[in-house]
Scaffold this motif. Structure first.
Motif, PDB file in Angstrom:
ATOM      1  N   PRO A  29       0.828  -1.214   0.000  1.00 23.46           N
ATOM      2  CA  PRO A  29       0.000   0.000   0.000  1.00 23.46           C
ATOM      3  C   PRO A  29       0.864   1.266   0.000  1.00 23.46           C
ATOM      4  N   ARG A  30       0.370   2.282  -0.700  1.00 21.02           N
ATOM      5  CA  ARG A  30       1.032   3.585  -0.726  1.00 21.02           C
ATOM      6  C   ARG A  30       0.209   4.568   0.087  1.00 21.02           C
ATOM      7  N   ALA A  31       0.875   5.426   0.832  1.00 21.48           N
ATOM      8  CA  ALA A  31       0.202   6.384   1.715  1.00 21.48           C
ATOM      9  C   ALA A  31      -0.804   7.232   0.937  1.00 21.48           C
ATOM     10  N   GLY A  32      -2.019   7.302   1.461  1.00 22.68           N
ATOM     11  CA  GLY A  32      -3.046   8.150   0.891  1.00 22.68           C
ATOM     12  C   GLY A  32      -3.736   7.609  -0.344  1.00 22.68           C
ATOM     13  N   LEU A  33      -3.333   6.440  -0.825  1.00 22.76           N
ATOM     14  CA  LEU A  33      -3.942   5.867  -2.016  1.00 22.76           C
ATOM     15  C   LEU A  33      -4.625   4.555  -1.673  1.00 22.76           C
ATOM     16  N   PRO A  34      -5.633   4.167  -2.467  1.00 26.78           N
ATOM     17  CA  PRO A  34      -6.310   2.899  -2.164  1.00 26.78           C
ATOM     18  C   PRO A  34      -5.363   1.714  -2.377  1.00 26.78           C
ATOM     19  N   PRO A  35      -5.557   0.644  -1.600  1.00 23.23           N
ATOM     20  CA  PRO A  35      -4.747  -0.565  -1.829  1.00 23.23           C
ATOM     21  C   PRO A  35      -4.947  -1.073  -3.251  1.00 23.23           C
ATOM     22  N   GLN A  36      -3.926  -1.769  -3.753  1.00 27.02           N
ATOM     23  CA  GLN A  36      -3.986  -2.291  -5.117  1.00 27.02           C
ATOM     24  C   GLN A  36      -3.619  -3.765  -5.157  1.00 27.02           C
ATOM     25  N   ILE A  37      -4.116  -4.422  -6.192  1.00 26.89           N
ATOM     26  CA  ILE A  37      -3.821  -5.828  -6.458  1.00 26.89           C
ATOM     27  C   ILE A  37      -3.370  -5.951  -7.900  1.00 26.89           C
ATOM     28  N   LEU A  38      -2.281  -6.669  -8.100  1.00 24.51           N
ATOM     29  CA  LEU A  38      -1.869  -7.081  -9.438  1.00 24.51           C
ATOM     30  C   LEU A  38      -2.562  -8.417  -9.668  1.00 24.51           C
ATOM     31  N   GLY A  39      -3.314  -8.534 -10.731  1.00 24.62           N
ATOM     32  CA  GLY A  39      -4.063  -9.757 -10.952  1.00 24.62           C
ATOM     33  C   GLY A  39      -3.962 -10.257 -12.376  1.00 24.62           C
ATOM     34  N   ALA A  40      -4.434 -11.482 -12.547  1.00 22.86           N
ATOM     35  CA  ALA A  40      -4.496 -12.085 -13.877  1.00 22.86           C
ATOM     36  C   ALA A  40      -5.707 -13.007 -13.929  1.00 22.86           C
ATOM     37  N   LEU A  41      -6.327 -13.050 -15.092  1.00 26.40           N
ATOM     38  CA  LEU A  41      -7.389 -13.999 -15.360  1.00 26.40           C
ATOM     39  C   LEU A  41      -6.978 -14.683 -16.657  1.00 26.40           C
ATOM     40  N   SER A  42      -6.281 -15.777 -16.498  1.00 24.91           N
ATOM     41  CA  SER A  42      -5.735 -16.507 -17.637  1.00 24.91           C
ATOM     42  C   SER A  42      -6.766 -17.537 -18.094  1.00 24.91           C
ATOM     43  N   HIS A  43      -7.020 -17.579 -19.403  1.00 24.89           N
ATOM     44  CA  HIS A  43      -8.049 -18.486 -19.923  1.00 24.89           C
ATOM     45  C   HIS A  43      -7.648 -19.021 -21.285  1.00 24.89           C
ATOM     46  N   ASP A  44      -8.406 -20.011 -21.736  1.00 23.91           N
ATOM     47  CA  ASP A  44      -8.173 -20.582 -23.064  1.00 23.91           C
ATOM     48  C   ASP A  44      -9.450 -20.541 -23.906  1.00 23.91           C
ATOM     49  N   LEU A  45     -10.249 -19.500 -23.727  1.00 28.45           N
ATOM     50  CA  LEU A  45     -11.526 -19.374 -24.414  1.00 28.45           C
ATOM     51  C   LEU A  45     -11.381 -18.629 -25.735  1.00 28.45           C
ATOM     52  N   ARG A  46     -12.343 -18.846 -26.608  1.00 31.77           N
ATOM     53  CA  ARG A  46     -12.396 -18.082 -27.853  1.00 31.77           C
ATOM     54  C   ARG A  46     -12.769 -16.640 -27.514  1.00 31.77           C
ATOM     55  N   ALA A  47     -12.492 -15.754 -28.443  1.00 30.97           N
ATOM     56  CA  ALA A  47     -12.801 -14.342 -28.253  1.00 30.97           C
ATOM     57  C   ALA A  47     -14.287 -14.157 -27.979  1.00 30.97           C
ATOM     58  N   GLY A  48     -14.610 -13.149 -27.205  1.00 29.51           N
ATOM     59  CA  GLY A  48     -15.995 -12.824 -26.899  1.00 29.51           C
ATOM     60  C   GLY A  48     -16.200 -12.627 -25.417  1.00 29.51           C
ATOM     61  N   MET A  49     -17.399 -12.166 -25.085  1.00 32.40           N
ATOM     62  CA  MET A  49     -17.731 -11.919 -23.685  1.00 32.40           C
ATOM     63  C   MET A  49     -17.953 -13.240 -22.951  1.00 32.40           C
ATOM     64  N   HIS A  50     -17.429 -13.315 -21.753  1.00 34.57           N
ATOM     65  CA  HIS A  50     -17.601 -14.499 -20.914  1.00 34.57           C
ATOM     66  C   HIS A  50     -17.791 -14.056 -19.471  1.00 34.57           C
ATOM     67  N   ARG A  51     -18.517 -14.860 -18.714  1.00 38.49           N
ATOM     68  CA  ARG A  51     -18.661 -14.663 -17.274  1.00 38.49           C
ATOM     69  C   ARG A  51     -18.186 -15.945 -16.607  1.00 38.49           C
ATOM     70  N   PHE A  52     -17.599 -15.809 -15.431  1.00 34.66           N
ATOM     71  CA  PHE A  52     -16.953 -16.940 -14.776  1.00 34.66           C
ATOM     72  C   PHE A  52     -17.604 -17.282 -13.450  1.00 34.66           C
ATOM     73  N   ASP A  53     -17.405 -18.537 -13.073  1.00 33.53           N
ATOM     74  CA  ASP A  53     -17.793 -19.039 -11.757  1.00 33.53           C
ATOM     75  C   ASP A  53     -16.613 -19.834 -11.223  1.00 33.53           C
ATOM     76  N   PHE A  54     -16.607 -20.062  -9.928  1.00 35.65           N
ATOM     77  CA  PHE A  54     -15.507 -20.821  -9.326  1.00 35.65           C
ATOM     78  C   PHE A  54     -15.692 -22.305  -9.606  1.00 35.65           C
ATOM     79  N   ALA A  55     -14.582 -22.985  -9.892  1.00 39.01           N
ATOM     80  CA  ALA A  55     -14.628 -24.388 -10.299  1.00 39.01           C
ATOM     81  C   ALA A  55     -14.031 -25.323  -9.262  1.00 39.01           C
ATOM     82  N   GLY A  56     -13.739 -24.844  -8.106  1.00 40.51           N
ATOM     83  CA  GLY A  56     -13.123 -25.703  -7.103  1.00 40.51           C
ATOM     84  C   GLY A  56     -12.557 -24.883  -5.979  1.00 40.51           C
ATOM     85  N   PRO A  57     -11.755 -25.531  -5.151  1.00 39.20           N
ATOM     86  CA  PRO A  57     -11.207 -24.822  -3.992  1.00 39.20           C
ATOM     87  C   PRO A  57     -10.235 -23.721  -4.405  1.00 39.20           C
ATOM     88  N   VAL A  58     -10.232 -22.681  -3.603  1.00 41.15           N
ATOM     89  CA  VAL A  58      -9.343 -21.543  -3.802  1.00 41.15           C
ATOM     90  C   VAL A  58      -8.090 -21.763  -2.976  1.00 41.15           C
TER      91      VAL A  58
END
Length: 181
Positions: free
Chosen positions: A135-164
């Protein structure tokens, strides 16, 4: 797609995130998550289109500050400013909120297998990675993230598939001391 092709593509999806997580852990110092300034996009390599940067907007809510090409593609357009939850099915959003809260507040990295709610016919096809940043002073916390997938192009919505998998914060490295002898 044969089972072997499916396994290869899953391995590719997982390998992308393994590399990003190893990079993040390599930047951590003295048990603290790395600062945003330490992240070099050139070091992320082929995972960059699947990456995003989240700002904490409220407890359990993260807004996309920066989103790679693949994130914009599954969002259906420019994703900057959208909540990460817009990429998830309504039934998955409470679980996502819990993960975001844990990552933002406790600085625990999180990793979760995902399925696309329509296109993937129930098979695991994606993985979510959340890596807190110092965290940096005075700024909101941040997360570096990734959503890696093997889907064809287009809109998709996700659900959890198992334990985190919720990991420990970066390991505290022992301090070195000079021994004169």
């Amino acid at each position: 797609m044969t089972l072997r092709e499916q396994e290869f593509r899953q391995d590719d999806t997982t390998a992308r995130l393994d590399g990003v997580e190893a990079y993040w852990r390599g930047l951590a110092r003295q048990g603290l998550a790395p600062p945003r300034a330490a992240i070099d996009p050139h070091e992320i390599g082929e995972a960059l289109p699947f990456m995003f940067l989240l700002d904490a907007a409220a407890p359990g809510v993260g807004r996309l500050r920066i989103a790679g090409r693949e994130i914009c593609e599954i969002a259906g357009g420019e994703a900057r400013g959208l909540p990460l939850s817009c990429l998830f099915a309504a039934s998955a959003r409470p679980r996502l909120a819990g993960l975001l809260k844990r990552a933002f507040e406790a600085h625990h990295p999180c990793r979760a297998p995902l399925i696309a709610t329509r296109a993937a016919r129930g098979r695991r096809c994606a993985e979510l990675l959340l890596l807190p940043l110092l965290p940096r002073a005075g700024l909101p916390p941040q997360i570096l993230g990734a959503l890696s997938h093997d889907l064809r192009a287009g809109m998709h919505r996700f659900d959890f598939a198992g334990p985190v998998r919720i990991g420990a914060p970066p390991a505290q490295r022992p301090a070195l001391r000079l021994v004169r002898g």
